[in-house]
Design a protein around this motif. Structure first.
Motif, PDB file in Angstrom:
ATOM      1  N   GLY A   1       2.877   1.682  -3.144  1.00 43.26           N
ATOM      2  CA  GLY A   1       3.110   2.114  -4.805  1.00 43.26           C
ATOM      3  C   GLY A   1       4.039   1.269  -5.029  1.00 43.26           C
TER       4      GLY A   1
ATOM      5  N   ARG B   1       3.576  -1.104  -7.950  1.00 44.56           N
ATOM      6  CA  ARG B   1       3.150   0.237  -9.341  1.00 44.56           C
ATOM      7  C   ARG B   1       4.316   0.753  -9.656  1.00 44.56           C
ATOM      8  N   ALA B   2       4.746   1.687  -8.923  1.00 43.55           N
ATOM      9  CA  ALA B   2       6.236   1.955  -9.177  1.00 43.55           C
ATOM     10  C   ALA B   2       7.119   0.889 -10.374  1.00 43.55           C
TER      11      ALA B   2
ATOM     12  N   ARG C   1       5.771   0.285 -13.790  1.00 39.06           N
ATOM     13  CA  ARG C   1       5.886   0.829 -14.525  1.00 39.06           C
ATOM     14  C   ARG C   1       6.573   1.473 -14.746  1.00 39.06           C
TER      15      ARG C   1
ATOM     16  N   ALA D   1      -2.604   6.139  -7.347  1.00 36.22           N
ATOM     17  CA  ALA D   1      -2.362   5.999  -6.408  1.00 36.22           C
ATOM     18  C   ALA D   1      -3.078   6.017  -5.051  1.00 36.22           C
ATOM     19  N   ARG D   2      -2.548   5.419  -4.257  1.00 32.54           N
ATOM     20  CA  ARG D   2      -3.921   5.589  -2.883  1.00 32.54           C
ATOM     21  C   ARG D   2      -3.091   6.406  -2.380  1.00 32.54           C
TER      22      ARG D   2
ATOM     23  N   HIS E   1       0.915  -0.870   0.357  1.00 29.83           N
ATOM     24  CA  HIS E   1       0.008  -0.023   0.445  1.00 29.83           C
ATOM     25  C   HIS E   1       0.910   1.272  -0.197  1.00 29.83           C
TER      26      HIS E   1
END
Length: 65
Positions: A26, A29-30, A33, A59-60, A24
């Motif tokens: 990121g 995600r990083a 990407r 992003a949260r 949680h």
């Protein structure tokens, strides 16, 4: 950890794993990407189908400590 394979101009994402203390934030995600950026010239597959426009959710917000 991000596990993907690139073969004959196609990339397949096999697994994404982030240790619990770093979830949680990121990290996944990083990683994704960066892989998409580095291998932009290949076709990405998602469950055997072409992933035409890989989109990642925004992003949260980071929870307050």
């Amino acid at each position: 950890m991000l596990d993907f394979s690139v073969d004959n101009g196609q990339a397949t994402l096999n697994m994404v794993f982030v240790k619990p203390p770093f979830r949680h934030l990121g990290v996944a995600r990083a990683l994704l990407r960066d892989a998409l950026r580095r291998h932009a010239q290949v076709r990405w597959l998602n469950r055997g189908r072409v992933w035409l426009r890989p989109k990642l959710p925004a992003a949260r917000p980071v929870p307050a400590a």
